[in-house]
Every structure is written in C-alpha cells, then in structure tokens.
Design a protein around this motif. Structure first.
Motif, mmCIF file in Angstrom:
data_model
loop_
_atom_site.group_PDB
_atom_site.id
_atom_site.type_symbol
_atom_site.label_atom_id
_atom_site.label_comp_id
_atom_site.label_asym_id
_atom_site.label_seq_id
_atom_site.Cartn_x
_atom_site.Cartn_y
_atom_site.Cartn_z
ATOM 1 N N ASN A 64 -1.004 -6.344 4.634
ATOM 2 C CA ASN A 64 -0.168 -5.139 4.781
ATOM 3 C C ASN A 64 0.377 -4.673 3.437
ATOM 4 O O ASN A 64 0.582 -3.467 3.219
ATOM 5 C CB ASN A 64 0.986 -5.398 5.757
ATOM 6 C CG ASN A 64 1.856 -6.570 5.358
ATOM 7 O OD1 ASN A 64 1.335 -7.636 5.011
ATOM 8 N ND2 ASN A 64 3.161 -6.408 5.422
ATOM 9 N N TYR A 65 0.595 -5.599 2.503
ATOM 10 C CA TYR A 65 1.070 -5.204 1.177
ATOM 11 C C TYR A 65 -0.071 -4.680 0.300
ATOM 12 O O TYR A 65 0.144 -3.833 -0.573
ATOM 13 C CB TYR A 65 1.757 -6.376 0.488
ATOM 14 C CG TYR A 65 3.033 -6.804 1.184
ATOM 15 C CD1 TYR A 65 4.080 -5.915 1.355
ATOM 16 C CD2 TYR A 65 3.183 -8.102 1.678
ATOM 17 C CE1 TYR A 65 5.244 -6.293 2.005
ATOM 18 C CE2 TYR A 65 4.356 -8.497 2.323
ATOM 19 C CZ TYR A 65 5.374 -7.583 2.483
ATOM 20 O OH TYR A 65 6.533 -7.965 3.125
ATOM 21 N N LEU A 66 -1.274 -5.167 0.529
ATOM 22 C CA LEU A 66 -2.428 -4.672 -0.225
ATOM 23 C C LEU A 66 -2.769 -3.239 0.187
ATOM 24 O O LEU A 66 -3.322 -2.474 -0.600
ATOM 25 C CB LEU A 66 -3.650 -5.565 0.013
ATOM 26 C CG LEU A 66 -3.543 -7.031 -0.407
ATOM 27 C CD1 LEU A 66 -4.860 -7.744 -0.130
ATOM 28 C CD2 LEU A 66 -3.175 -7.150 -1.884
ATOM 29 N N ARG A 67 -2.438 -2.875 1.402
ATOM 30 C CA ARG A 67 -2.761 -1.547 1.917
ATOM 31 C C ARG A 67 -1.841 -0.456 1.367
ATOM 32 O O ARG A 67 -2.140 0.738 1.495
ATOM 33 C CB ARG A 67 -2.701 -1.554 3.447
ATOM 34 C CG ARG A 67 -3.817 -2.356 4.102
ATOM 35 C CD ARG A 67 -3.609 -2.462 5.601
ATOM 36 N NE ARG A 67 -3.350 -1.152 6.183
ATOM 37 C CZ ARG A 67 -2.291 -0.874 6.971
ATOM 38 N NH1 ARG A 67 -1.407 -1.815 7.269
ATOM 39 N NH2 ARG A 67 -2.129 0.345 7.445
ATOM 40 N N LEU A 68 -0.737 -0.843 0.761
ATOM 41 C CA LEU A 68 0.189 0.150 0.209
ATOM 42 C C LEU A 68 -0.485 0.941 -0.913
ATOM 43 O O LEU A 68 -1.135 0.376 -1.779
ATOM 44 C CB LEU A 68 1.449 -0.533 -0.338
ATOM 45 C CG LEU A 68 2.323 -1.288 0.657
ATOM 46 C CD1 LEU A 68 3.513 -1.899 -0.068
ATOM 47 C CD2 LEU A 68 2.801 -0.386 1.780
ATOM 48 N N LYS A 69 -0.289 2.255 -0.907
ATOM 49 C CA LYS A 69 -0.832 3.114 -1.960
ATOM 50 C C LYS A 69 0.221 3.457 -3.006
ATOM 51 O O LYS A 69 -0.058 4.152 -3.985
ATOM 52 C CB LYS A 69 -1.389 4.399 -1.347
ATOM 53 C CG LYS A 69 -2.593 4.145 -0.437
ATOM 54 C CD LYS A 69 -3.077 5.412 0.225
ATOM 55 C CE LYS A 69 -3.707 6.368 -0.743
ATOM 56 N NZ LYS A 69 -4.292 7.562 -0.063
ATOM 57 N N ASN A 70 1.435 2.978 -2.797
ATOM 58 C CA ASN A 70 2.515 3.125 -3.774
ATOM 59 C C ASN A 70 3.552 2.045 -3.481
ATOM 60 O O ASN A 70 3.497 1.378 -2.440
ATOM 61 C CB ASN A 70 3.131 4.525 -3.716
ATOM 62 C CG ASN A 70 3.672 4.848 -2.336
ATOM 63 O OD1 ASN A 70 4.629 4.243 -1.871
ATOM 64 N ND2 ASN A 70 3.045 5.800 -1.656
ATOM 65 N N TYR A 71 4.474 1.887 -4.400
ATOM 66 C CA TYR A 71 5.531 0.882 -4.231
ATOM 67 C C TYR A 71 6.878 1.574 -4.322
ATOM 68 O O TYR A 71 7.704 1.298 -5.192
ATOM 69 C CB TYR A 71 5.366 -0.230 -5.264
ATOM 70 C CG TYR A 71 4.047 -0.947 -5.092
ATOM 71 C CD1 TYR A 71 3.896 -1.915 -4.108
ATOM 72 C CD2 TYR A 71 2.947 -0.602 -5.867
ATOM 73 C CE1 TYR A 71 2.673 -2.532 -3.897
ATOM 74 C CE2 TYR A 71 1.723 -1.219 -5.669
ATOM 75 C CZ TYR A 71 1.591 -2.180 -4.685
ATOM 76 O OH TYR A 71 0.378 -2.783 -4.478
ATOM 77 N N THR A 82 -7.219 0.454 6.282
ATOM 78 C CA THR A 82 -7.813 -0.881 6.237
ATOM 79 C C THR A 82 -7.554 -1.512 4.876
ATOM 80 O O THR A 82 -6.946 -0.898 3.998
ATOM 81 C CB THR A 82 -9.327 -0.803 6.489
ATOM 82 O OG1 THR A 82 -9.932 0.002 5.457
ATOM 83 C CG2 THR A 82 -9.619 -0.180 7.853
ATOM 84 N N CYS A 83 -8.050 -2.707 4.706
ATOM 85 C CA CYS A 83 -7.901 -3.411 3.432
ATOM 86 C C CYS A 83 -8.630 -2.655 2.324
ATOM 87 O O CYS A 83 -9.731 -2.133 2.547
ATOM 88 C CB CYS A 83 -8.472 -4.820 3.585
ATOM 89 S SG CYS A 83 -8.360 -5.830 2.095
ATOM 90 N N PRO A 84 -8.057 -2.566 1.123
ATOM 91 C CA PRO A 84 -8.755 -1.880 0.030
ATOM 92 C C PRO A 84 -10.050 -2.589 -0.345
ATOM 93 O O PRO A 84 -10.163 -3.813 -0.214
ATOM 94 C CB PRO A 84 -7.737 -1.906 -1.115
ATOM 95 C CG PRO A 84 -6.828 -3.041 -0.798
ATOM 96 C CD PRO A 84 -6.749 -3.081 0.694
ATOM 97 N N ALA A 85 -11.012 -1.824 -0.807
ATOM 98 C CA ALA A 85 -12.318 -2.375 -1.183
ATOM 99 C C ALA A 85 -12.156 -3.447 -2.258
ATOM 100 O O ALA A 85 -11.376 -3.291 -3.201
ATOM 101 C CB ALA A 85 -13.223 -1.258 -1.678
ATOM 102 N N PHE A 111 9.258 1.297 3.186
ATOM 103 C CA PHE A 111 8.643 0.779 1.959
ATOM 104 C C PHE A 111 7.165 1.145 1.996
ATOM 105 O O PHE A 111 6.431 0.719 2.891
ATOM 106 C CB PHE A 111 8.828 -0.740 1.886
ATOM 107 C CG PHE A 111 8.177 -1.383 0.691
ATOM 108 C CD1 PHE A 111 8.245 -0.777 -0.557
ATOM 109 C CD2 PHE A 111 7.511 -2.588 0.804
ATOM 110 C CE1 PHE A 111 7.658 -1.362 -1.666
ATOM 111 C CE2 PHE A 111 6.928 -3.186 -0.297
ATOM 112 C CZ PHE A 111 6.991 -2.571 -1.535
ATOM 113 N N GLY A 112 6.743 1.955 1.030
ATOM 114 C CA GLY A 112 5.369 2.414 0.983
ATOM 115 C C GLY A 112 5.207 3.733 1.692
ATOM 116 O O GLY A 112 5.152 3.787 2.918
ATOM 117 N N LEU A 113 5.152 4.824 0.929
ATOM 118 C CA LEU A 113 5.061 6.150 1.527
ATOM 119 C C LEU A 113 3.693 6.417 2.129
ATOM 120 O O LEU A 113 3.569 7.139 3.105
ATOM 121 C CB LEU A 113 5.371 7.218 0.483
ATOM 122 C CG LEU A 113 6.855 7.389 0.144
ATOM 123 C CD1 LEU A 113 7.017 8.277 -1.075
ATOM 124 C CD2 LEU A 113 7.594 7.976 1.324
#
Length: 232
Positions: A183-190, A170-173, A163-165
């Motif tokens: 860990n879910y905020l760090r995903l760049k896609n769903y 780190t945490c997004p700005a 889940f999440g390619l």
C-alpha cells in the motif's frame, strides 16, 4: 492574526470575484493580506524551533500571489479564494517536502510532504522504503501520525485527513506484488493532510496545534527528503 478579517474578506471575494469589486475593496485585501503575513511569520518562527532547515526563509519566500493564472484554466476568476503558505527549505517550487498552511472559509487545512515527484525519484523513494522498512513504519504507523493522517484507502483532498493524494491501482512495475506493505509502494506522492475548522486559527493556541500536526508528519517527510535531496 485576525482570522475573522481574513476569512471575512475571502468569503466576500468568493462571492464577488471580479476586478471591479476587488479594486473598490483593495484596502480590505491589503488589511487581510497583512494579517495573513503576520500569521505566516508566526508559523515560520514556530516551525524553525523544531526544523532548523527552514531558518533561512522569510515570509515572502513562503507566500503566493493572490492573482490566479487563468491562461490554461476554464475558470477565468481573476483572484484566489484562499491564502496559502508553503514553508520549504528549497523554495515553493522545490521537489523537497515542506509544510503547507491553507486558509479558506470552510476549507482550512494543514499539509506536509511532497505533492509531486518525477518517476525516477518516486522509484528511489520506494526502494528506500523497502530497504529501511522498520524505520519507515516507525514514521507512518505510530499513534501520532495515525491520529492526524490515518484515513480510508479512498481518501481524497476533500477528506478530513489522509496520506497520499494519488495511488496506483496495483503494485508499481518492478516491485514485488506480494510485498506486505505494498500500500505504501502504490503511493504516487508523499503528501499528508489534516483539515481544521475555521476557528482553528483564532487566538495564539493555533501555533501549538499546528506544531503537533507538523511534528507528527515530520519523520515521514524527513525520510523521503533524504532521498529527494540527492536529486535537487
């Protein structure tokens, strides 16, 4: 769907990816494509039974050209080595998440969700996740989702499932670094994916297996689509 015919052709074209061979075996391609499109029609009919949003689609709306666009690629092979279908209510090029079926010898898989999102929509999705944390966790931390998509943190497209390619290191700005579910905020896609064996598509039971995988991911996709739809 005659999977042996489809996979046999794909294996042959992988070994003979040139125009001369393809034109000499065009009838084999036509037969394999016909079988694939029959399978896509079956998949579409089954998905409509639990997701009415894709009920307006036909097979042609979901399938791709077999010819590769080689203009910007160092690989000049003219044809793909796989058949793929993306079943999405707003079309194959939409940002909205959808269902993907991929058939390729040794690389068959099912995938669900949004592959790529621009920064502003990704930020909105992250805000929605934090604002509705309990609902989000019900979508992605239930037994069904974890059965098909749970994977190590470093899972990649080659991994059996995930889940999440892509993920930020780190945490997004602009988001709290100490957030419990960072860990879910760090995903760049769903995008969630689950690889299957070549024999998965044999017979008609594959439709039941496909439905189980797609149903497990649908709540996650619906959660994010509710945000994405505001931008499309």
């Amino acid at each position: 769907m005659d999977t042996k015919r489809i996979l046999g052709f794909l294996q042959d074209v992988a070994q003979n990816n040139n125009r001369e061979w393809f034109h000499a075996h065009r009838s084999e391609y036509d037969a394999a494509r016909e079988e694939w499109e029959r399978g896509v029609a079956q998949a579409l009919e089954r998905i409509v039974s639990f997701d009415a949003s894709v009920g307006n689609l036909g097979v042609k709306d979901c399938t791709y050209r077999f010819y590769r666009d080689t203009r910007f690629s160092p690989d000049k092979s003219p044809y793909k080595n796989h058949f793929g279908a993306y079943i999405c209510a707003k079309g194959k090029k939409a940002l909205r998440g959808g269902y993907y079926v991929h058939m390729e010898p040794g690389q068959c898989l099912l995938a669900v969700g949004s592959y790529w999102l621009p920064t502003n929509i990704l930020t909105a999705c992250r805000n929605e996740l934090m604002a509705n944390e309990e609902e989000w966790l019900r979508c992605v931390e239930n037994p069904s989702f974890r059965k098909y998509f749970d994977a190590p943190e470093d899972a990649s497209w080659e991994s059996p499932q995930g889940f999440g390619l892509e993920k930020l290191k780190t945490c997004p700005a602009g988001f709290p670094r100490d957030y419990k579910y960072v860990n879910y905020l760090r995903l760049k896609n769903y995008c969630a994916w689950h690889r299957v064996g070549d024999d998965f598509f044999e017979g008609d039971a594959w439709l039941d297996g496909m439905e189980r995988v797609f149903r497990a991911a649908k709540p996650m996709m619906d959660f994010m689509n509710a945000v994405i739809d505001d931008y499309e």
